[in-house]
Design a protein around this motif. Structure first.
Motif, PDB file in Angstrom:
ATOM      1  N   TRP A   1     -38.286  73.280 -91.276  1.00  0.00           N
ATOM      2  CA  TRP A   1     -38.848  73.352 -92.206  1.00  0.00           C
ATOM      3  C   TRP A   1     -40.439  72.776 -91.915  1.00  0.00           C
ATOM      4  CZ3 TRP A   1     -41.326  76.577 -95.557  1.00  0.00           C
ATOM      5  CH2 TRP A   1     -41.835  76.041 -96.356  1.00  0.00           C
ATOM      6  N   ALA A   2     -40.234  71.349 -91.667  1.00  0.00           N
ATOM      7  CA  ALA A   2     -41.419  70.781 -91.234  1.00  0.00           C
ATOM      8  C   ALA A   2     -42.478  71.158 -90.032  1.00  0.00           C
ATOM      9  CB  ALA A   2     -40.919  69.166 -91.002  1.00  0.00           C
ATOM     10  N   MET A   3     -41.572  71.690 -89.114  1.00  0.00           N
ATOM     11  CA  MET A   3     -42.323  72.247 -88.039  1.00  0.00           C
ATOM     12  C   MET A   3     -43.268  73.737 -88.628  1.00  0.00           C
ATOM     13  SD  MET A   3     -43.364  72.002 -84.901  1.00  0.00           S
ATOM     14  CE  MET A   3     -42.403  70.720 -84.440  1.00  0.00           C
ATOM     15  N   THR A   4     -42.351  74.484 -89.398  1.00  0.00           N
ATOM     16  CA  THR A   4     -42.835  75.711 -89.804  1.00  0.00           C
ATOM     17  C   THR A   4     -44.112  75.226 -90.628  1.00  0.00           C
ATOM     18  OG1 THR A   4     -40.676  76.554 -89.844  1.00  0.00           O
ATOM     19  CG2 THR A   4     -42.326  77.710 -91.323  1.00  0.00           C
ATOM     20  N   ARG A   5     -44.092  74.204 -91.731  1.00  0.00           N
ATOM     21  CA  ARG A   5     -45.114  74.098 -92.578  1.00  0.00           C
ATOM     22  C   ARG A   5     -46.534  73.691 -91.680  1.00  0.00           C
ATOM     23  NH1 ARG A   5     -42.832  69.989 -96.599  1.00  0.00           N
ATOM     24  NH2 ARG A   5     -43.052  68.798 -94.495  1.00  0.00           N
ATOM     25  N   HIS A   6     -46.134  72.827 -90.660  1.00  0.00           N
ATOM     26  CA  HIS A   6     -47.183  72.380 -89.743  1.00  0.00           C
ATOM     27  C   HIS A   6     -47.587  73.633 -88.976  1.00  0.00           C
ATOM     28  CE1 HIS A   6     -49.318  70.250 -86.617  1.00  0.00           C
ATOM     29  NE2 HIS A   6     -48.672  70.714 -85.724  1.00  0.00           N
ATOM     30  N   THR A   7     -47.049  74.633 -88.767  1.00  0.00           N
ATOM     31  CA  THR A   7     -47.540  75.784 -87.974  1.00  0.00           C
ATOM     32  C   THR A   7     -48.449  76.653 -88.827  1.00  0.00           C
ATOM     33  OG1 THR A   7     -45.703  75.803 -86.419  1.00  0.00           O
ATOM     34  CG2 THR A   7     -46.871  77.761 -86.596  1.00  0.00           C
ATOM     35  N   VAL A   8     -47.885  76.770 -90.209  1.00  0.00           N
ATOM     36  CA  VAL A   8     -48.700  77.554 -91.242  1.00  0.00           C
ATOM     37  C   VAL A   8     -49.947  77.027 -91.278  1.00  0.00           C
ATOM     38  CG1 VAL A   8     -48.712  78.104 -93.691  1.00  0.00           C
ATOM     39  CG2 VAL A   8     -46.545  78.585 -92.197  1.00  0.00           C
ATOM     40  N   VAL A   9     -50.034  75.297 -91.408  1.00  0.00           N
ATOM     41  CA  VAL A   9     -51.262  74.824 -91.804  1.00  0.00           C
ATOM     42  C   VAL A   9     -52.286  75.325 -90.623  1.00  0.00           C
ATOM     43  CG1 VAL A   9     -52.453  72.656 -91.862  1.00  0.00           C
ATOM     44  CG2 VAL A   9     -50.458  72.946 -93.037  1.00  0.00           C
ATOM     45  N   LEU A  10     -51.854  74.989 -89.434  1.00  0.00           N
ATOM     46  CA  LEU A  10     -52.787  75.301 -88.418  1.00  0.00           C
ATOM     47  C   LEU A  10     -53.139  76.697 -88.212  1.00  0.00           C
ATOM     48  CD1 LEU A  10     -50.707  73.546 -85.178  1.00  0.00           C
ATOM     49  CD2 LEU A  10     -52.617  72.870 -86.695  1.00  0.00           C
ATOM     50  N   LEU A  11     -52.402  77.744 -88.594  1.00  0.00           N
ATOM     51  CA  LEU A  11     -52.847  79.116 -88.615  1.00  0.00           C
ATOM     52  C   LEU A  11     -53.682  79.356 -89.628  1.00  0.00           C
ATOM     53  CD1 LEU A  11     -49.348  81.029 -88.075  1.00  0.00           C
ATOM     54  CD2 LEU A  11     -51.145  80.794 -86.357  1.00  0.00           C
ATOM     55  N   VAL A  12     -53.609  78.735 -90.814  1.00  0.00           N
ATOM     56  CA  VAL A  12     -54.391  79.014 -91.921  1.00  0.00           C
ATOM     57  C   VAL A  12     -55.688  78.292 -91.768  1.00  0.00           C
ATOM     58  CG1 VAL A  12     -55.003  78.331 -94.267  1.00  0.00           C
ATOM     59  CG2 VAL A  12     -52.728  79.213 -93.753  1.00  0.00           C
ATOM     60  N   ARG A  13     -55.752  77.165 -90.992  1.00  0.00           N
ATOM     61  CA  ARG A  13     -57.154  76.644 -90.752  1.00  0.00           C
ATOM     62  C   ARG A  13     -58.077  77.627 -89.806  1.00  0.00           C
ATOM     63  NH1 ARG A  13     -55.578  70.284 -89.880  1.00  0.00           N
ATOM     64  NH2 ARG A  13     -55.057  69.848 -92.148  1.00  0.00           N
ATOM     65  N   ASP A  14     -57.250  78.296 -88.941  1.00  0.00           N
ATOM     66  CA  ASP A  14     -58.121  79.099 -87.989  1.00  0.00           C
ATOM     67  C   ASP A  14     -57.607  80.562 -88.067  1.00  0.00           C
ATOM     68  OD1 ASP A  14     -59.763  79.657 -85.938  1.00  0.00           O
ATOM     69  OD2 ASP A  14     -58.632  78.939 -84.422  1.00  0.00           O
ATOM     70  N   PRO A  15     -58.050  81.200 -89.167  1.00  0.00           N
ATOM     71  CA  PRO A  15     -57.563  82.516 -89.226  1.00  0.00           C
ATOM     72  C   PRO A  15     -58.459  83.595 -88.436  1.00  0.00           C
ATOM     73  CG  PRO A  15     -58.832  82.092 -91.212  1.00  0.00           C
ATOM     74  CD  PRO A  15     -58.809  80.839 -90.157  1.00  0.00           C
ATOM     75  N   GLY A  16     -59.539  83.233 -87.760  1.00  0.00           N
ATOM     76  CA  GLY A  16     -60.267  84.062 -87.474  1.00  0.00           C
ATOM     77  C   GLY A  16     -59.829  85.008 -86.142  1.00  0.00           C
ATOM     78  N   THR A  17     -59.274  84.800 -85.348  1.00  0.00           N
ATOM     79  CA  THR A  17     -58.609  85.666 -84.309  1.00  0.00           C
ATOM     80  C   THR A  17     -57.510  86.853 -84.764  1.00  0.00           C
ATOM     81  OG1 THR A  17     -58.907  84.113 -82.477  1.00  0.00           O
ATOM     82  CG2 THR A  17     -57.300  85.675 -82.064  1.00  0.00           C
ATOM     83  N   PRO A  18     -56.810  86.409 -85.399  1.00  0.00           N
ATOM     84  CA  PRO A  18     -55.850  87.341 -86.241  1.00  0.00           C
ATOM     85  C   PRO A  18     -56.434  88.414 -87.030  1.00  0.00           C
ATOM     86  CG  PRO A  18     -54.802  85.340 -86.214  1.00  0.00           C
ATOM     87  CD  PRO A  18     -56.157  85.018 -85.909  1.00  0.00           C
TER      88      PRO A  18
END
Length: 250
Positions: free
Chosen positions: A14-31
């Motif tokens: 869950w900690a790793m999932t939450r960290h990954t979500v933060v990274l994706l939300v901070r840089d949503p440009g490509t998706p």
């Protein structure tokens, strides 16, 4: 092999999932860009597919799954970038030396990526249904199940690339060239019926071919072809995930 109690594994995942979500939300440009581009390409090319489609597969049933597979493949670098960034930021060694097992680390990164790729496909299929009459309801449970499995497959392949890529250039070259090659050889961009004969021969060697035909079989009710596509994509997913796990251990 490192073993962890189940509650500890769940907390670390869950900690790793939450960290990954933060990274994706901070840089949503490509998706976001890939999603918008897929809608534009479908809008422009669907009349072409109508003219090229054979009697057994309507044009939109060829176009929507093909473009969905294409742009999910192009997002391979999004998955790979998550692992490559850990090395760039000098946090990779800390992850490997920590109590979390390689499988836990990868699972925590896989779940948000799967959700992202699943959402990307959902937007395209819903748009195709509303604008061009894609038979979404005909897919029943088969269509979302295959979309989820395909999201897992692309995520696993992207993570395997991210583990083994040594630089941004390597990752970009491998993901872009690989995605474009698979898209062309699998018949996702142009139907195989209008391509050279040798392309049809090599197409089954690509995961995109099975994803495309699995989506088509889902909405056309071809249960045999659907089951075959699911089995092949599942095997590729497991193989790519194991390659990624092995890369972390090494």
């Amino acid at each position: 092999m490192r073993s962890e109690p189940a509650p500890a594994t769940a907390r670390r995942t869950w900690a790793m999932t939450r960290h990954t979500v933060v990274l994706l939300v901070r840089d949503p440009g490509t998706p976001l860009a890939y999603t918008v581009m897929s809608l534009v390409l479908l809008s422009v090319l669907h009349p072409v597919y109508d003219r090229l489609a054979g009697p057994s597969v309507p044009g939109i049933v060829q176009a929507a799954p093909g473009i969905a597979v294409m742009f999910t493949l192009l997002a391979l670098d999004v998955a790979g970038q998550l692992l490559l960034s850990e090395r760039t930021w000098r946090t990779w060694d800390r992850l490997r030396a920590g109590p979390a097992s390689p499988t836990t680390v990868l699972t925590g990164k896989t779940l948000p990526l799967m959700a992202l790729f699943l959402a990307q496909q959902a937007v395209l299929f819903l748009f195709a249904t509303a604008a061009f009459g894609f038979p979404l309801t005909a897919g029943t449970w088969r269509l979302p199940l295959l979309a989820l499995l395909w999201a897992a497959c692309v995520t696993s392949c992207g993570l395997a690339l991210g583990v083994h890529a040594r630089s941004q250039g390597q990752l970009a070259a491998a993901s872009d060239i690989g995605a474009l090659t698979i898209t062309c050889l699998s018949g996702c961009l142009v139907p195989l019926t209008v391509l050279p004969h040798w392309v049809s021969t090599v197409a089954p060697a690509t995961p995109g071919y099975w994803a495309l035909h699995g989506f088509q079989a889902a909405v056309l009710g071809d249960t045999t072809a659907y089951a075959h596509a699911v089995a092949v994509i599942a095997a590729i997913t497991v193989g790519a995930f194991l390659i990624a796990v092995d890369g972390i251990r090494r």
